[in-house]
Design a protein around this motif. Structure first.
Motif, PDB file in Angstrom:
ATOM      1  N   ALA A  63       0.830  -1.212   0.000  1.00 27.23           N
ATOM      2  CA  ALA A  63       0.000   0.000   0.000  1.00 27.23           C
ATOM      3  C   ALA A  63       0.863   1.261   0.000  1.00 27.23           C
ATOM      4  N   LEU A  64       1.991   1.231   0.700  1.00 30.51           N
ATOM      5  CA  LEU A  64       2.904   2.379   0.655  1.00 30.51           C
ATOM      6  C   LEU A  64       3.440   2.579  -0.767  1.00 30.51           C
ATOM      7  N   GLY A  65       3.652   1.473  -1.469  1.00 33.69           N
ATOM      8  CA  GLY A  65       4.063   1.582  -2.866  1.00 33.69           C
ATOM      9  C   GLY A  65       3.005   2.243  -3.724  1.00 33.69           C
ATOM     10  N   GLY A 180      10.262 -14.608   5.683  1.00 34.16           N
ATOM     11  CA  GLY A 180       9.289 -13.970   4.795  1.00 34.16           C
ATOM     12  C   GLY A 180       9.254 -12.469   4.933  1.00 34.16           C
ATOM     13  N   LEU A 181       9.717 -11.951   6.079  1.00 32.74           N
ATOM     14  CA  LEU A 181       9.757 -10.496   6.252  1.00 32.74           C
ATOM     15  C   LEU A 181      10.720  -9.835   5.270  1.00 32.74           C
ATOM     16  N   LEU A 182      11.736 -10.573   4.824  1.00 35.65           N
ATOM     17  CA  LEU A 182      12.637 -10.024   3.811  1.00 35.65           C
ATOM     18  C   LEU A 182      11.867  -9.618   2.568  1.00 35.65           C
ATOM     19  N   VAL A 183      10.925 -10.452   2.174  1.00 31.18           N
ATOM     20  CA  VAL A 183      10.087 -10.135   1.015  1.00 31.18           C
ATOM     21  C   VAL A 183       9.112  -9.020   1.353  1.00 31.18           C
ATOM     22  N   ALA A 184       8.490  -9.125   2.516  1.00 30.51           N
ATOM     23  CA  ALA A 184       7.421  -8.188   2.876  1.00 30.51           C
ATOM     24  C   ALA A 184       7.901  -6.747   2.955  1.00 30.51           C
ATOM     25  N   PHE A 189      10.567  -4.135  -3.785  1.00 33.92           N
ATOM     26  CA  PHE A 189       9.290  -4.820  -4.030  1.00 33.92           C
ATOM     27  C   PHE A 189       8.160  -3.797  -4.074  1.00 33.92           C
ATOM     28  N   ALA A 190       8.109  -2.925  -3.081  1.00 31.59           N
ATOM     29  CA  ALA A 190       7.039  -1.927  -3.018  1.00 31.59           C
ATOM     30  C   ALA A 190       7.129  -0.939  -4.178  1.00 31.59           C
ATOM     31  N   LEU A 191       8.344  -0.542  -4.546  1.00 30.46           N
ATOM     32  CA  LEU A 191       8.520   0.477  -5.580  1.00 30.46           C
ATOM     33  C   LEU A 191       8.173  -0.034  -6.973  1.00 30.46           C
ATOM     34  N   GLN A 363      11.286  -3.649 -12.821  1.00 29.88           N
ATOM     35  CA  GLN A 363      10.440  -4.614 -12.114  1.00 29.88           C
ATOM     36  C   GLN A 363      10.993  -6.034 -12.149  1.00 29.88           C
ATOM     37  N   TYR A 364      12.049  -6.284 -12.930  1.00 27.81           N
ATOM     38  CA  TYR A 364      12.630  -7.634 -12.962  1.00 27.81           C
ATOM     39  C   TYR A 364      13.212  -8.027 -11.605  1.00 27.81           C
ATOM     40  N   VAL A 365      13.490  -7.049 -10.756  1.00 27.06           N
ATOM     41  CA  VAL A 365      13.991  -7.371  -9.419  1.00 27.06           C
ATOM     42  C   VAL A 365      12.985  -8.236  -8.655  1.00 27.06           C
TER      43      VAL A 365
END
Length: 499
Positions: A63-65, A180-184, A189-191, A363-365
């Motif tokens: 949502a911040l993204g 999983g927090l690494l992904v979250a 990811f957000a950007l 976005q490939y990241v």
């Protein structure tokens, strides 16, 4: 290969691994919410399980993204070419609503598009995702209003994908749910989550990895085939899986995975191939015909050269480079002192494809983030890599702002953009280097130091080697006397069930 006589007793730990106890960066970061978890904490007795917490954090950061895209939503997508770049909030989604015929009700792959791009240049399952979003978009009002709605609908659907990814990564390593927090919380990811539709393929790939970790190769194959029908990169995971199953002699399980992948891919693609072949093949022909583009070291070479390589030559060299990387990964997989973890090789093969490719869209990241969290769940290394990716994310938009601002030249000039590309490449290669080091020196692998073998490996977890080359076939006896916990392959009590 290791045997009961030459290895320490297996470690069958069941307690969850707590990053705040094992990782200095995680421990320091936890001070923001009260510090590391205490020894009297009651784990697993509350509604607030790790899976639910990680999923909610992922949704919140997603949502911040969306908030970060607000300047574009309010006008930058529609007024002024460079404004969407200076605000770093560009997205393909609203532009392609009209540009790929969705606003006019054209059917992807079957109906020709006006302009240079005659057909939709995305794989079939992604095209279906885009079409469904267009059905949910009101057809009334101005085109700007419709494009805003289209982006919001897609954002909602992609948010579901983001939650699926976070949950799957959290549950793949049963004893390490907090990874999983690494992904979250990954900033990249957000950007980049709503720049394009990559999260669909990433979610299907993450679900496939979860199924493999649960020793369900057929379900893995079906999900991986669907992921490949949405984006090409997931098919590369079959290569590492082949090597690991070869080393462990798990041919039947690999056959199920491969068969499921082929059948699922055909179920999605065959109807379009048969009735709209020109439209279906556009993705593949476009990938071949596309010239050197943003984010690749090929672009630096082209912009620095007075006689740049042709597209055909770049295609050939890029293919040779990725094949060379595949050979290196194969040698690593078959000669490493312990069989590498599936997530480690999966990360390396996708990273090799990204680094050698002729284009790197920001976005490939997203392809790498879940794999990185499973391959190297170390906060320091993950955040170093993420910092490089955020720098590249800002660099590409500032470069485009520079090239679209005319004489004003607002943004990052070409040489500055080359530095941003270099930073992205160095960050990715750094993470690859530490993963390779973990494979060659398993005692440095944070997952194996905790007493696990390959928690994402499913049938490979704890399996005995039946084929290996070099030192892997004749491990030194002193390898059994490491100070860290070791897992003995092929010795797990069948009553324990799959890890």
């Amino acid at each position: 290969m290791p045997s009961a006589e030459s290895t320490r007793a297996s470690v069958h730990a069941t307690d969850p691994v707590l990053p705040t106890k094992e990782d200095a960066v995680a421990a320091n970061g936890s001070e923001l919410i009260g510090g590391p978890i205490g020894r009297r904490a009651l784990l697993g007795t509350s509604w607030w399980t790790p899976v639910r917490i990680v999923a909610l954090v992922a949704i919140g950061v997603f949502a911040l993204g969306l908030v970060q895209k607000a300047p574009c939503y309010d006008g930058a997508w529609f007024f002024g070419a460079s404004s969407q770049y200076t605000h770093a909030c560009y997205s393909d989604i609203p532009h392609l609503y009209q540009g790929r015929g969705f606003a006019d009700g054209l059917v992807p792959y079957f109906d020709k598009l006006p302009g240079d791009m005659q057909y939709l240049e995305y794989p079939v399952l992604t095209g279906v995702f885009m079409e469904v979003a267009s059905w949910l978009t009101p057809g009334s009002g101005t085109i700007q209003h419709q494009e805003q709605w289209y982006w919001m609908v897609n954002a909602g659907m992609l948010m579901v994908c983001a939650a699926v990814i976070a949950v799957c990564v959290t549950r793949t390593h049963a004893r390490r749910p907090w990874d999983g927090l690494l992904v979250a919380v990954a900033p990249a990811f957000a950007l980049t989550a709503t720049i394009n539709w990559d999260l669909l393929a990433v979610a299907l790939t993450a679900a496939a990895m979860l199924m493999w970790s649960r020793s369900r190769p057929l379900a893995f194959g079906v999900l991986l085939g669907l992921a490949t029908a949405a984006k090409l990169y997931p098919v590369f995971l079959l290569g590492p899986l082949f090597l690991l199953c070869w080393r462990a002699g798990k041919w039947r399980d690999f056959g199920k995975a491969l068969g499921g992948s082929v059948v699922a891919w055909l179920v999605v693609n065959l109807p379009v191939m048969l009735f709209a072949f020109d439209g279906w093949s556009k993705f593949y022909t476009f990938s071949q015909e596309r010239g050197v583009d943003f984010g690749s070291f090929w672009l630096i070479m082209a912009q620095k050269s007075s006689n740049p390589l042709s597209t055909e030559t770049v295609n050939l060299f890029a293919m040779l480079l990725v094949l060379l990387c595949c050979v290196g990964i194969a040698v690593l997989a078959l000669t490493a002192p312990r069989r590498p973890r599936f997530a480690q090789l999966a990360f390396l093969i996708v990273a090799a494809f990204i680094v050698t490719n002729k284009v790197y869209s920001p976005q490939y990241v997203l392809w790498l983030i879940p794999l990185a969290a499973l391959a190297r769940p170390k906060w320091r290394d993950f955040l170093i890599w993420q910092a490089c990716e955020v720098a590249y994310f800002l660099g590409i938009w500032m470069y485009l702002a520079y090239t679209t601002s005319g004489e004003a030249h607002k943004g990052l000039p070409t040489d500055g953009y080359h530095w941003a590309i270099g930073l992205h490449l160095l960050g990715t290669l750094y993470l690859c280097a530490v993963v390779v080091r973990d494979i060659l020196m398993p005692e440095r692998d944070v997952v194996r130091r905790a007493g696990d073998d390959d928690p994402s490996g499913g049938v490979l977890d704890g399996a005995e080697d039946v084929f290996a080359f070099g030192s892997a076939a004749h491990p030194p006896r002193h390898a059994a006397h490491l100070a860290t916990p070791q897992v003995e392959w092929g010795s797990r009590d069948p009553a324990d069930g799959p890890a």
